[in-house]
Design a protein around this motif. Structure first.
Motif, PDB file in Angstrom:
ATOM      1  N   GLN A 165       0.838  -1.197   0.000  1.00 32.04           N
ATOM      2  CA  GLN A 165       0.000   0.000   0.000  1.00 32.04           C
ATOM      3  C   GLN A 165       0.878   1.254   0.000  1.00 32.04           C
ATOM      4  O   GLN A 165       2.022   1.222   0.446  1.00 32.04           O
ATOM      5  CB  GLN A 165      -0.881   0.030   1.255  1.00 32.04           C
ATOM      6  N   HIS A 175       0.495   3.912   1.907  1.00 27.42           N
ATOM      7  CA  HIS A 175       0.737   4.259   3.308  1.00 27.42           C
ATOM      8  C   HIS A 175       0.892   2.979   4.125  1.00 27.42           C
ATOM      9  O   HIS A 175       0.324   1.945   3.790  1.00 27.42           O
ATOM     10  CB  HIS A 175      -0.425   5.086   3.870  1.00 27.42           C
ATOM     11  N   GLU A 190      -0.323   0.943   6.448  1.00 21.81           N
ATOM     12  CA  GLU A 190      -1.592   0.744   7.149  1.00 21.81           C
ATOM     13  C   GLU A 190      -1.511  -0.350   8.198  1.00 21.81           C
ATOM     14  O   GLU A 190      -2.462  -0.571   8.945  1.00 21.81           O
ATOM     15  CB  GLU A 190      -2.694   0.480   6.133  1.00 21.81           C
TER      16      GLU A 190
END
Length: 175
Positions: free
Chosen positions: A60, A62, A64
Motif C-alpha cells: 500500500q 501508506h 496501514e
C-alpha cells in the motif's frame, strides 16, 4: 532492501547476468507497531529512494499495518507463514528472501505449520545480523494421507505444512 541489493547486485545480477525480480511485500517485514523503526516508508518514498528494478506495487502507499501497539509474536509468525505461502505460488525455482531476524524467528521457529531442519542449536534459532542461509522449501497438507485430504475436522481447507531444509555448504558446491 539495501541488504538485498548488496547480496545480488542490482545492475550486474547473477553470475549468468540475469536480473532477478525484486519484489517488496508486507509479509516479510519486521514485527509491526509501537517502535518508530518498525514503521515503513511511504511506497512513493521507497520508489524514489531505490532503483526501478524494485517492484513496490504489492504494498500500500501508506503503512496501514503499523499501529501504536506492538504486533503479537503469533501475528507476526502468521504473517511470515503467509509470506511462505506466497513464495509457493511463485514460478521461480530459487528465491532470495531478505528479512529481519525477528520475523524469521517467529515464523520459522514458533509457527506450528513450519518445520525447519538446519544445523542451528534449538536454543539459538534466531538469525544473526546479515546471516545468509539456503533452504529447500517443500509443503504438504497435514492430512495428505488421510481420507478426505484437504479439509480438517471443521471442514476447512487444510493449511500447508511447510518444511525448510537447510542446504549444507557442501551441497551448494554440487549445484
Amino acid at each position: 532492501l539495501k541488504t538485498a541489493d548488496l547480496t545480488i547486485c542490482p545492475t550486474k545480477g547473477l553470475l549468468d547476468g540475469r536480473l532477478p525480480a525484486r519484489i517488496c511485500i508486507e509479509q516479510f517485514r519486521e514485527i509491526n507497531g509501537w517502535l518508530l523503526n518498525a514503521k515503513r516508508r511511504e511506497r512513493s518514498d521507497l520508489q524514489k529512494k531505490f532503483h526501478d528494478s524494485w517492484d513496490f506495487d504489492p504494498i500500500q502507499q501508506h503503512d496501514e499495518e503499523w499501529t501504536a501497539t506492538l504486533e503479537s509474536q503469533g501475528s507476526c509468525a502468521e504473517r511470515g507463514y503467509q509470506g511462505l505461502i506466497w513464495l509457493t505460488q511463485r514460478e521461480e525455482d530459487r528465491i532470495l528472501v531478505v528479512a529481519h531476524g525477528g520475523i524469521l524467528k517467529f515464523c520459522m521457529v514458533d509457527h506450528p505449520d513450519v518445520q525447519v531442519l538446519d544445523g542451528r542449536p534449538d536454543d539459538g534459532k534466531r538469525f544473526g545480523n546479515c546471516e545468509l542461509r539456503e533452504y529447500e522449501m517443500t509443503w504438504t497438507t497435514h492430512d495428505d494421507d488421510a481420507a478426505g485430504a484437504g479439509a480438517d475436522d471443521n471442514h476447512q481447507p487444510a493449511r500447508p505444512l511447510i518444511t525448510l531444509t537447510e542446504v549444507k555448504p557442501s551441497e551448494l558446491s554440487r549445484g
